[in-house]
Scaffold this active site. Structure first.
Site, PDB file in Angstrom:
ATOM      1  N   LYS A  52       0.838  -1.207   0.000  1.00 52.63           N
ATOM      2  CA  LYS A  52       0.000   0.000   0.000  1.00 52.63           C
ATOM      3  C   LYS A  52       0.870   1.253   0.000  1.00 52.63           C
ATOM      4  O   LYS A  52       0.583   2.225  -0.696  1.00 52.63           O
ATOM      5  CB  LYS A  52      -0.937  -0.018   1.216  1.00 52.63           C
ATOM      6  CG  LYS A  52      -2.070  -1.026   1.068  1.00 52.63           C
ATOM      7  CD  LYS A  52      -2.794  -1.319   2.373  1.00 52.63           C
ATOM      8  CE  LYS A  52      -3.783  -2.472   2.180  1.00 52.63           C
ATOM      9  NZ  LYS A  52      -4.391  -2.953   3.423  1.00 52.63           N
ATOM     10  N   GLN A  96      -4.202  -1.599   9.665  1.00 50.98           N
ATOM     11  CA  GLN A  96      -4.169  -2.936   9.074  1.00 50.98           C
ATOM     12  C   GLN A  96      -4.751  -3.950  10.062  1.00 50.98           C
ATOM     13  O   GLN A  96      -4.306  -4.040  11.199  1.00 50.98           O
ATOM     14  CB  GLN A  96      -2.723  -3.304   8.705  1.00 50.98           C
ATOM     15  CG  GLN A  96      -2.595  -4.630   7.986  1.00 50.98           C
ATOM     16  CD  GLN A  96      -3.245  -4.633   6.600  1.00 50.98           C
ATOM     17  OE1 GLN A  96      -3.113  -3.679   5.835  1.00 50.98           O
ATOM     18  NE2 GLN A  96      -3.958  -5.695   6.287  1.00 50.98           N
ATOM     19  N   ASP A 119     -11.029   3.113   4.474  1.00 52.99           N
ATOM     20  CA  ASP A 119     -11.447   1.710   4.355  1.00 52.99           C
ATOM     21  C   ASP A 119     -12.974   1.603   4.287  1.00 52.99           C
ATOM     22  O   ASP A 119     -13.512   0.598   3.835  1.00 52.99           O
ATOM     23  CB  ASP A 119     -10.973   0.916   5.592  1.00 52.99           C
ATOM     24  CG  ASP A 119      -9.798   0.011   5.287  1.00 52.99           C
ATOM     25  OD1 ASP A 119      -9.551  -0.261   4.098  1.00 52.99           O
ATOM     26  OD2 ASP A 119      -9.126  -0.426   6.244  1.00 52.99           O
TER      27      ASP A 119
END
Ligand code: NDP
Length: 297
Positions: A52, A96, A119
């Site tokens: 990422k 994460q 997200d």
């Protein structure tokens, strides 16, 4: 003839279009910023986060990475999130998952400022999505929608069957495909481990999405003729390779291909789209927070 859905190519197109959005922001003196937070020493999580960050660098997003000792108290993670919420250079925050057991993952999601929740998992953003007024679509389901769109696969009126009901894939995708919208309007069935006669339900699908985390368990018997098969699964299975494993999807590709008109490979299908849609949400987040009108692909 079955056609492979090329996630690498579609993701590259999206990244190219996003580069234009980033130029628009730069012209206004804004560099989009994405903070990734890792509180884990799981090698797969470490790999995902570093990919990422690399993606950010490639497109001109300012990547900020914070690592927290997995044994540290949960407060250290919440304090980090508070700092990032307050940092004007950070437009998107991604923690994460999974976090260690002593950290409440729901509280983590609630702690992120919803406007920075790229997200799309904060309850406010989940609620907006269900209500048909989404702000950030979760990256994997949004990536699936973009793949369908890129290959002109109609969702309107289609029977879409999703195997898996997780909060990150199955449920948000079901909600997106159900929306009264051109990239929705499907009739959606969501299956899970307690579903009766899964085979028959899958065979009935015009669009079959596998997101169960079960290596290669969907085969030709479960695919209707002419269906589109989207394989979200990424599973590590032991193999005689340098790393000692290989990645396979939830679909037995060679078998399912006998029935499908369109199919995503693993790797090279949904995976690259998830990464591209995170960049998309970060650019969108920067535009929203800095009041810059950014055209998104
Ligand atoms: P979860 O483990 O959270 O959910 C799996 C779902 O599949 C559950 O709803 C479970 O049912 C259902 N399920 C499990 N076994 C069966 C079965 N035999 N029959 C029917 N349903 C079953 O997984 P995720 O949603 O997080 O991930 C799914 C897969 O997608 C994984 O392989 C993951 O690695 C991959 N993934 C890939 C991404 C990408 O970018 N390509 C992004 C995110 C995930 P129940 O609810 O009843 O337990």
């Amino acid at each position: 003839m079955t056609e492979d859905i090329d996630g690498n190519a579609v993701a590259a197109d999206i990244r190219e279009s996003l580069a234009e959005g980033i130029e628009t922001l730069e012209a206004e003196g804004v560099t989009p910023g994405l903070a990734t937070v890792l509180m884990s020493d799981d090698p797969a999580s470490e790999t995902y986060v570093s990919m990422k960050q690399r993606d950010c660098e490639e497109v001109g997003i300012n990547g900020i990475h914070v690592e927290i000792d997995p044994d540290a108290p949960a407060e250290e993670l919440y304090d980090t999130i508070d700092d990032l919420n307050a940092d004007p250079e950070v437009h998107g925050i991604l923690v994460q998952m999974p976090v260690p057991d002593h950290v409440d993952d729901r509280q983590v999601l609630r702690s992120i400022d919803p406007i920075k929740d790229v997200d799309g998992f904060h309850p406010e953003n989940v609620g907006r999505l269900v209500a048909g007024n989404d702000r950030y679509r979760p990256c994997t389901p949004h990536g699936v929608q973009k793949l369908l769109e890129a290959y002109d696969i109609e969702t309107e009126g289609a029977d879409a069957v999703i195997v898996g009901r997780s909060n990150i894939v199955g449920k948000p995708l079901a909600n997106l495909l159900l929306q009264k919208a051109p990239d929705g309007n499907a009739t959606v069935t969501v299956c899970h481990s307690r579903t009766d006669d899964l085979e028959a339900k899958c065979r009935n699908a015009d669009i079959l999405v596998a997101a169960a985390g079960m290596p290669e368990f969907i085969d030709a018997e479960m695919v209707g003729e002419g269906a589109t098969v989207i394989d979200v699964g990424i599973n590590r299975v032991d193999a005689d390779t340098e790393k000692g494993y290989e990645l396979v999807g939830d679909v037995d590709y060679d078998s399912a291909k006998q029935q499908a008109d369109y199919i995503t490979p693993v790797p090279g299908g949904v995976g690259p789209m998830t990464r591209a849609m995170l960049l998309y949400n970060t650019v969108k987040a920067a535009g929203l927070q800095e009041d810059v009108d950014v055209e998104l692909p």
